[in-house]
Each structure stands twice: as C-alpha cells, then as structure tokens.
Design a protein around this motif. Sequence first.
Motif, PDB file in Angstrom:
ATOM      1  N   PHE A 102     -36.316 -43.470 -19.058  1.00  0.00           N
ATOM      2  CA  PHE A 102     -37.273 -42.997 -19.300  1.00  0.00           C
ATOM      3  C   PHE A 102     -37.941 -44.825 -19.744  1.00  0.00           C
ATOM      4  O   PHE A 102     -38.964 -45.751 -18.776  1.00  0.00           O
ATOM      5  CB  PHE A 102     -38.237 -42.570 -20.539  1.00  0.00           C
ATOM      6  CG  PHE A 102     -39.246 -42.552 -20.528  1.00  0.00           C
ATOM      7  CD1 PHE A 102     -40.358 -41.710 -20.219  1.00  0.00           C
ATOM      8  CD2 PHE A 102     -39.798 -42.634 -21.976  1.00  0.00           C
ATOM      9  CE1 PHE A 102     -41.615 -41.737 -20.414  1.00  0.00           C
ATOM     10  CE2 PHE A 102     -41.229 -43.411 -22.103  1.00  0.00           C
ATOM     11  CZ  PHE A 102     -42.408 -42.965 -21.182  1.00  0.00           C
ATOM     12  N   VAL A 103     -37.011 -45.226 -20.450  1.00  0.00           N
ATOM     13  CA  VAL A 103     -36.840 -47.064 -20.648  1.00  0.00           C
ATOM     14  C   VAL A 103     -37.323 -47.703 -18.704  1.00  0.00           C
ATOM     15  O   VAL A 103     -37.991 -48.762 -18.913  1.00  0.00           O
ATOM     16  CB  VAL A 103     -36.285 -47.106 -21.783  1.00  0.00           C
ATOM     17  CG1 VAL A 103     -36.967 -48.952 -21.638  1.00  0.00           C
ATOM     18  CG2 VAL A 103     -36.711 -47.274 -22.975  1.00  0.00           C
ATOM     19  N   GLY A 104     -36.730 -47.447 -18.097  1.00  0.00           N
ATOM     20  CA  GLY A 104     -35.595 -47.713 -17.096  1.00  0.00           C
ATOM     21  C   GLY A 104     -37.137 -47.706 -16.605  1.00  0.00           C
ATOM     22  O   GLY A 104     -37.573 -48.944 -15.149  1.00  0.00           O
ATOM     23  N   PHE A 105     -38.024 -46.302 -16.166  1.00  0.00           N
ATOM     24  CA  PHE A 105     -38.702 -46.524 -15.441  1.00  0.00           C
ATOM     25  C   PHE A 105     -40.281 -46.736 -15.790  1.00  0.00           C
ATOM     26  O   PHE A 105     -40.502 -47.219 -15.149  1.00  0.00           O
ATOM     27  CB  PHE A 105     -39.191 -44.486 -15.926  1.00  0.00           C
ATOM     28  CG  PHE A 105     -40.332 -44.712 -15.080  1.00  0.00           C
ATOM     29  CD1 PHE A 105     -40.156 -44.176 -13.201  1.00  0.00           C
ATOM     30  CD2 PHE A 105     -41.767 -43.830 -15.617  1.00  0.00           C
ATOM     31  CE1 PHE A 105     -41.787 -44.154 -12.741  1.00  0.00           C
ATOM     32  CE2 PHE A 105     -42.396 -43.644 -14.758  1.00  0.00           C
ATOM     33  CZ  PHE A 105     -42.379 -44.106 -13.462  1.00  0.00           C
ATOM     34  N   ILE A 106     -40.565 -47.284 -17.236  1.00  0.00           N
ATOM     35  CA  ILE A 106     -41.151 -48.207 -18.019  1.00  0.00           C
ATOM     36  C   ILE A 106     -41.675 -49.213 -17.635  1.00  0.00           C
ATOM     37  O   ILE A 106     -42.234 -50.031 -16.993  1.00  0.00           O
ATOM     38  CB  ILE A 106     -41.030 -46.988 -19.584  1.00  0.00           C
ATOM     39  CG1 ILE A 106     -42.074 -46.358 -19.162  1.00  0.00           C
ATOM     40  CG2 ILE A 106     -42.569 -48.602 -19.560  1.00  0.00           C
ATOM     41  CD1 ILE A 106     -43.484 -45.626 -18.797  1.00  0.00           C
ATOM     42  N   THR A 132     -39.246 -50.860 -15.241  1.00  0.00           N
ATOM     43  CA  THR A 132     -40.294 -50.918 -14.105  1.00  0.00           C
ATOM     44  C   THR A 132     -41.393 -50.841 -13.139  1.00  0.00           C
ATOM     45  O   THR A 132     -41.908 -51.706 -12.404  1.00  0.00           O
ATOM     46  CB  THR A 132     -39.437 -49.613 -12.657  1.00  0.00           C
ATOM     47  OG1 THR A 132     -37.959 -49.760 -12.667  1.00  0.00           O
ATOM     48  CG2 THR A 132     -39.556 -50.000 -10.966  1.00  0.00           C
ATOM     49  N   LEU A 133     -41.993 -49.797 -13.668  1.00  0.00           N
ATOM     50  CA  LEU A 133     -43.299 -49.533 -13.686  1.00  0.00           C
ATOM     51  C   LEU A 133     -44.331 -51.323 -14.524  1.00  0.00           C
ATOM     52  O   LEU A 133     -45.562 -51.803 -13.582  1.00  0.00           O
ATOM     53  CB  LEU A 133     -44.121 -48.697 -14.121  1.00  0.00           C
ATOM     54  CG  LEU A 133     -43.895 -47.824 -13.908  1.00  0.00           C
ATOM     55  CD1 LEU A 133     -44.557 -46.582 -14.806  1.00  0.00           C
ATOM     56  CD2 LEU A 133     -44.010 -47.615 -12.398  1.00  0.00           C
ATOM     57  N   VAL A 134     -43.457 -51.914 -15.507  1.00  0.00           N
ATOM     58  CA  VAL A 134     -44.483 -53.490 -15.193  1.00  0.00           C
ATOM     59  C   VAL A 134     -43.812 -53.802 -15.099  1.00  0.00           C
ATOM     60  O   VAL A 134     -45.091 -54.711 -14.260  1.00  0.00           O
ATOM     61  CB  VAL A 134     -44.064 -53.534 -17.633  1.00  0.00           C
ATOM     62  CG1 VAL A 134     -43.747 -54.606 -17.779  1.00  0.00           C
ATOM     63  CG2 VAL A 134     -44.385 -52.160 -19.085  1.00  0.00           C
ATOM     64  N   VAL A 135     -42.939 -54.817 -14.363  1.00  0.00           N
ATOM     65  CA  VAL A 135     -42.420 -55.284 -13.648  1.00  0.00           C
ATOM     66  C   VAL A 135     -43.381 -54.906 -12.599  1.00  0.00           C
ATOM     67  O   VAL A 135     -44.190 -56.407 -12.119  1.00  0.00           O
ATOM     68  CB  VAL A 135     -41.147 -55.920 -13.435  1.00  0.00           C
ATOM     69  CG1 VAL A 135     -40.799 -56.552 -12.040  1.00  0.00           C
ATOM     70  CG2 VAL A 135     -40.303 -55.908 -14.184  1.00  0.00           C
ATOM     71  N   ILE A 136     -43.344 -53.963 -11.946  1.00  0.00           N
ATOM     72  CA  ILE A 136     -44.213 -54.143 -10.537  1.00  0.00           C
ATOM     73  C   ILE A 136     -45.764 -54.878 -10.051  1.00  0.00           C
ATOM     74  O   ILE A 136     -46.137 -55.263 -10.205  1.00  0.00           O
ATOM     75  CB  ILE A 136     -44.659 -52.797 -10.098  1.00  0.00           C
ATOM     76  CG1 ILE A 136     -43.026 -52.067  -9.699  1.00  0.00           C
ATOM     77  CG2 ILE A 136     -45.501 -52.251  -9.022  1.00  0.00           C
ATOM     78  CD1 ILE A 136     -42.643 -50.889  -8.971  1.00  0.00           C
ATOM     79  N   SER A 137     -46.418 -54.628 -11.801  1.00  0.00           N
ATOM     80  CA  SER A 137     -47.647 -54.200 -11.765  1.00  0.00           C
ATOM     81  C   SER A 137     -47.895 -56.045 -12.775  1.00  0.00           C
ATOM     82  O   SER A 137     -49.036 -56.899 -12.021  1.00  0.00           O
ATOM     83  CB  SER A 137     -48.060 -53.900 -12.955  1.00  0.00           C
ATOM     84  OG  SER A 137     -47.883 -53.502 -14.735  1.00  0.00           O
ATOM     85  N   VAL A 138     -46.621 -56.316 -13.251  1.00  0.00           N
ATOM     86  CA  VAL A 138     -46.868 -58.196 -13.132  1.00  0.00           C
ATOM     87  C   VAL A 138     -46.617 -59.214 -11.898  1.00  0.00           C
ATOM     88  O   VAL A 138     -47.728 -60.263 -12.044  1.00  0.00           O
ATOM     89  CB  VAL A 138     -45.892 -57.918 -14.213  1.00  0.00           C
ATOM     90  CG1 VAL A 138     -45.716 -60.116 -14.768  1.00  0.00           C
ATOM     91  CG2 VAL A 138     -46.282 -57.935 -15.544  1.00  0.00           C
ATOM     92  N   ARG A 139     -46.061 -58.623 -11.480  1.00  0.00           N
ATOM     93  CA  ARG A 139     -45.904 -58.925 -10.173  1.00  0.00           C
ATOM     94  C   ARG A 139     -46.940 -58.905  -9.196  1.00  0.00           C
ATOM     95  O   ARG A 139     -47.103 -59.933  -8.126  1.00  0.00           O
ATOM     96  CB  ARG A 139     -44.940 -59.181  -9.734  1.00  0.00           C
ATOM     97  CG  ARG A 139     -43.195 -59.422  -9.838  1.00  0.00           C
ATOM     98  CD  ARG A 139     -42.226 -59.329  -9.113  1.00  0.00           C
ATOM     99  NE  ARG A 139     -41.151 -59.572 -10.215  1.00  0.00           N
ATOM    100  CZ  ARG A 139     -39.688 -59.132  -9.416  1.00  0.00           C
ATOM    101  NH1 ARG A 139     -39.150 -58.514  -8.434  1.00  0.00           N
ATOM    102  NH2 ARG A 139     -38.835 -59.894 -10.126  1.00  0.00           N
ATOM    103  N   GLN A 140     -47.955 -57.757  -9.242  1.00  0.00           N
ATOM    104  CA  GLN A 140     -48.890 -57.988  -8.417  1.00  0.00           C
ATOM    105  C   GLN A 140     -50.034 -58.889  -8.343  1.00  0.00           C
ATOM    106  O   GLN A 140     -50.791 -59.928  -9.159  1.00  0.00           O
ATOM    107  CB  GLN A 140     -49.596 -56.280  -8.657  1.00  0.00           C
ATOM    108  CG  GLN A 140     -50.257 -55.618  -7.456  1.00  0.00           C
ATOM    109  CD  GLN A 140     -50.833 -54.795  -8.503  1.00  0.00           C
ATOM    110  OE1 GLN A 140     -50.885 -54.316  -9.354  1.00  0.00           O
ATOM    111  NE2 GLN A 140     -51.080 -53.930  -7.009  1.00  0.00           N
TER     112      GLN A 140
END
Length: 141
Positions: free
Chosen positions: A14-18, A20-28
């Motif tokens: 779960f922490v890994g999934f969260i 991953t979502l944070v990294v994707i949203s920051v790079r947008q």
Amino acid sequence: MDWGKGILLTIIAFVGFILTLVVISVRQDDIHLVTENYYEKEIKYQEHINRETSAAGLDREVLVYDSETKSVILDLPVGAKGSLQLFRPSDARLDQDLLLEILKEGKTTVPLEKLKSGYWKVQLTWTENGVDFYQEKKITI
C-alpha cells in the motif's frame, strides 16, 4: 506464512502504491489554469455579463463557424475593433489571441485550418459605436 507477515506485506504494498501515485502526480507538467489572472477577471465579471447582453440584443449573427472551410466568419461593421481569442481548454500552450480592426465593408473570414484538431472555444470581444460586445462559440475542428 503467518498473519503478521501478511499484514506487513499488505502495508508495504500500500505504501509503495501511494508513493508511486505521488511521484506520478509531481512529474506531471501539463496542468494549466483556465486563465492566469482569474481573480481579476472575477471582479470584472459584471462587465462581461453586460457585453454578452449587448451582443444578444443584436439583430445579426456576428460569429459563425464554417466547418467545411475550417474558418470563422465575422459580421462586423467598418470601424469595429476587438480581439478574437482561440482558447484550447485541454492545452493552454495552444491558445491564440488575434487583434481585429475592421477596415473594409463585408464579412471577415479568419482561417483556422492551422489549428490542432479538437475542441476549441472561440471568444470574440469587440467595440462597435462605443458599445462593448462579447460572443463565444464552442467548435470542434
């Protein structure tokens, strides 16, 4: 495997999934505001309403989109001044602002075939005989 290891692996996943979502949203990088100075526009909104009301009272269609020729046809009198904004809601980098000054009699054609295909808002603001007007068309190229 016992319960403790299962719960621990679930929490780690779960922490890994969260993360991953944070990294994707920051790079947008393609997030655009509808307008840069939205607060100033909100204060002047009553003026905008008055322009729309004035345009609705005209006895002619001022802004017409011709899908066959991919052009906008403007029916403005000689001496009218204004701007034609081509607004792409999905990508602000494609927005264009064209200044207008009508010097000859008849309808004015503005070609749009160079624009990227998709959904556009064409916003026309003009002054005619000292009165401000605004009209908008939603088009798909």
